[in-house]
Each structure stands twice: as structure tokens, then as C-alpha cells.
Enzyme design. Structure first.
Site, short mmCIF file in Angstrom:
data_model
loop_
_atom_site.label_atom_id
_atom_site.label_comp_id
_atom_site.label_asym_id
_atom_site.label_seq_id
_atom_site.Cartn_x
_atom_site.Cartn_y
_atom_site.Cartn_z
N SER A 45 0.81 -1.22 0.00
CA SER A 45 0.00 0.00 0.00
C SER A 45 0.84 1.27 0.00
O SER A 45 0.27 2.37 0.05
CB SER A 45 -0.92 0.01 1.22
OG SER A 45 -0.17 0.16 2.42
N THR A 168 -1.69 2.43 3.22
CA THR A 168 -1.22 3.81 3.50
C THR A 168 -0.53 3.80 4.85
O THR A 168 -0.83 2.97 5.70
CB THR A 168 -2.38 4.83 3.54
OG1 THR A 168 -3.13 4.76 2.35
CG2 THR A 168 -1.91 6.26 3.77
N THR A 186 1.37 6.81 0.33
CA THR A 186 0.52 5.69 -0.10
C THR A 186 0.67 5.41 -1.59
O THR A 186 1.05 6.30 -2.36
CB THR A 186 -0.95 6.02 0.19
OG1 THR A 186 -1.76 4.87 -0.03
CG2 THR A 186 -1.47 7.15 -0.68
N ARG A 196 -6.32 8.98 -10.32
CA ARG A 196 -7.15 9.12 -9.11
C ARG A 196 -6.28 9.58 -7.93
O ARG A 196 -5.23 9.00 -7.67
CB ARG A 196 -7.81 7.78 -8.79
CG ARG A 196 -8.61 7.74 -7.47
CD ARG A 196 -7.79 7.16 -6.34
NE ARG A 196 -8.57 6.97 -5.12
CZ ARG A 196 -8.04 6.68 -3.93
NH1 ARG A 196 -6.73 6.57 -3.81
NH2 ARG A 196 -8.80 6.52 -2.89
N THR A 219 -6.01 6.42 7.17
CA THR A 219 -5.84 5.36 6.19
C THR A 219 -7.24 4.82 5.91
O THR A 219 -8.16 5.03 6.70
CB THR A 219 -4.94 4.23 6.71
OG1 THR A 219 -5.54 3.66 7.87
CG2 THR A 219 -3.56 4.73 7.06
N1 GLY Z 1 -6.21 6.35 2.03
C1 GLY Z 1 -5.48 6.14 0.86
C2 GLY Z 1 -6.23 6.29 -0.38
O1 GLY Z 1 -7.44 6.18 -0.39
O2 GLY Z 1 -5.61 6.49 -1.40
#
Ligand code: GLY
Length: 309
Positions: A45, A168, A186, A196, A219
């Protein structure tokens, strides 16, 4: 002096505390803490070994915030640089901007002397290919990008496994001067649509820190933290007199207004007030977080409180 982290950050806490013990700043510590996680191929992640976007390209997001002057630096959808947290810090300290994304972030990383490399580990590549083939049949893996591009939106919706979207890493530190800083890094939502951005590079959503009140970092499913401004809401709750625990709980209450099915709400937060009192919460039934103080030789893992949506 204290540093708190999401559980996967425990491998970075000792080196962060060593920096604080030598008189280093909270900003130096929270940047340094990220490096072992960004280097860890087993953490899918974050950084090298992170799961890629739907086209099989690892795109990273990161942010760092200085609680003393509310300075911040962020990078989004940066490809090829395994330490986006350091690029984010350089954005904060060397540019008049707060955020760079995509090609601009990569241009800046190169200008600052970072070396570009392929961040897709063999294991992450296999999981990506197997995931697509498992959902759409073996021709996905065989036909490669032509098919993936044709059905890109459907493919990016594949990332429903909480383990793949909940990664993350977060760090929040208080240094010997009482200054605070926070960092988040992340690879984001596995198999995401290219470009995105999640909450991690968005100040106020996935990361916020203010010496006067405290810090919070998230996270989980970033879209939720963006829609609820979760990190800054938590810190503002502390500003208006709530304890750190009350502040996190009240911020999480907002997730009930999202109209999402309960089983899709996946969110975790670590938070700390300006005095070093910390609290962490998760929508998952069992989750931990980590912390280290200047009187500890090694970090400790402790349970998060559960939030039932
Ligand atoms: N919390 C990390 C993400 O949604 O990219």
C-alpha cells in the site's frame, strides 16, 4: 517527545525517534519514518511494491505538514519515485506551491536529484494480473492493455478488497521544542483509475497538523476522508474543546451522513493532541496502531477503538 503511526509504520518509528533524541525536528522525523515503509516490498500500500493502478503502473501520493506554521507539501499520482514523502517535503520547503501532481511532480523529483525506477514489484504485478484474470477471464492477462483500456472503469471498480484499499501509512510527531508534524504516504486504491487521488495528498482530508491543537491522519478509503474533510474536522474538534478521543469520535460520526452501505465504509485514523495524548479509531473490528516515546527502546502496538457506522 512522541511519534504515533498506523500499525504498518512501526518499522519506521525507531529511526524517527533517534532523530528527535538528537535534537532533530518533527518534520525531519516524520519524513524519515516513511522511508522504511516506502522501501518495504511487502507493504503493498506504500512506495516500492505498492499495488498499481488498473494499467499496472504504480502511482504514489504523499503529504507532509508542519504544525508550527501550517506549511504543507503534497505530491499526487507521481510515478517512478519511491520516496514521494521527500518530494512532498521539498515542495513545501523549496516551492511557493503546496501540491504538484503527475508529470510536474516527476519533473520536480528529477530536478531535486531523485532517481526514477520501476516501482512495480514482481509480486504486485502478479497480484494485479491474477486479479484481472480472475474477474474477467484469462484473456485479460493475455491480451494486455488493449482490453484493459476498453473496460478501464469496470476494472478499477475491482478494488473492493479492504486489504487492498485500506493501506497507506501515517506518522504524527512532537519534537523536543513541542512542535508537531505529520506525514502520509501511499500507493492508494489498488487498480484505481489512472490519475485518481485519494485523501493522502489532500491537506485537511487525510492529513492535518496544527501545533496549537493537534494532528490527525487517515488510512482507508480516501474518498470518505475527502468528502468529510476528516483530518481537519478532527483537529478543529480539538480546537473547540474536545479531547482527542471526543474529537475523533465526533469526526467519524459524519461518515453516517454519506449514505454508503455500512460494509463499504472503511476508515482508520490516528490522532494526537498538542500535549501528546493520542487515540486511534477504525471501522474494522480489529486494528492496531503504533507509538514510541523518548523513554521507549522500541515501538509498541496498541488496539484502536472500533467505530460502528
Ligand atoms: N487512504 C489512501 C487512499 O485512499 O488512497
Amino acid at each position: 517527545m512522541i511519534i504515533i503511526a498506523s500499525a504498518n509504520g512501526d518499522i519506521g518509528l525507531k529511526q524517527g525517534m533517534d532523530i528527535l533524541k538528537k535534537g532533530g525536528t518533527a518534520i525531519e522525523a516524520v519524513e524519515s519514518c516513511c522511508w522504511p515503509v516506502e522501501d518495504n516490498p511487502l507493504d503493498n500500500s506504500v512506495g516500492y511494491g505498492g499495488y498499481p493502478n488498473v494499467l499496472g503502473v504504480v502511482e504514489l501520493d504523499a503529504s507532509i505538514m508542519d504544525g508550527k506554521f501550517l506549511r504543507a507539501g503534497c505530491v499526487g499520482a507521481i510515478k517512478g519515485y519511491r520516496h514521494p514523502i521527500s518530494v512532498a517535503r521539498k515542495v513545501m520547503e523549496e516551492l511557493h506551491h503546496v501540491m504538484l501532481v503527475g508529470e510536474g511532480a516527476e519533473m520536480f523529483a528529477k530536478e531535486k536529484g531523485y532517481t526514477a525506477e520501476n516501482l512495480l514489484s514482481p509480486e504486485a504485478e502478479k497480484t494485479w494480473k491474477d486479479g484481472l484474470a480472475g474477474k474477467f477471464g484469462p484473456e485479460w492477462a493475455n491480451d494486455g492493455l488493449a482490453n484493459i483500456k476498453a473496460l478501464i472503469s469496470q476494472a478499477s471498480a475491482l478494488a473492493t478488497d479492504p486489504q487492498k484499499v485500506a493501506g497507506t501509512v501515517n506518522f504524527i510527531a512532537i519534537d523536543g521544542h513541542g512542535d508537531m508534524a505529520s506525514s502520509v504516504t501511499t500507493s492508494g486504491w489498488a487498480w484505481k483509475y489512472p490519475g485518481r487521488l485519494g485523501d493522502s495528498p489532500i491537506i485537511g482530508a487525510g492529513n492535518y497538523c496544527d501545533n496549537r491543537y493537534g494532528g490527525a491522519a487517515c488510512t482507508g478509503l480516501g474518498e470518505i476522508a475527502i468528502r468529510t474533510s476528516l483530518a481537519r474536522t478532527t483537529v478543529m474538534n480539538m480546537r473547540f474543546g474536545m479531547s482527542v478521543e471526543e474529537a475523533v469520535r465526533a469526526a467519524f460520526e459524519d461518515m453516517r451522513a454519506l449514505g454508503m452501505p455500512k460494509d463499504k465504509v472503511n476508515m482508520n485514523m490516528v490522532a494526537m493532541d498538542a500535549q501528546g495524548r493520542h487515540f486511534a479509531m477504525s471501522t474494522n473490528p480489529t486494528a492496531d496502531y503504533a507509538y514510541i516515546t523518548d523513554s521507549m527502546d522500541a515501538p509498541a502496538l496498541i488496539p484502536r477503538a472500533r467505530f460502528e457506522v
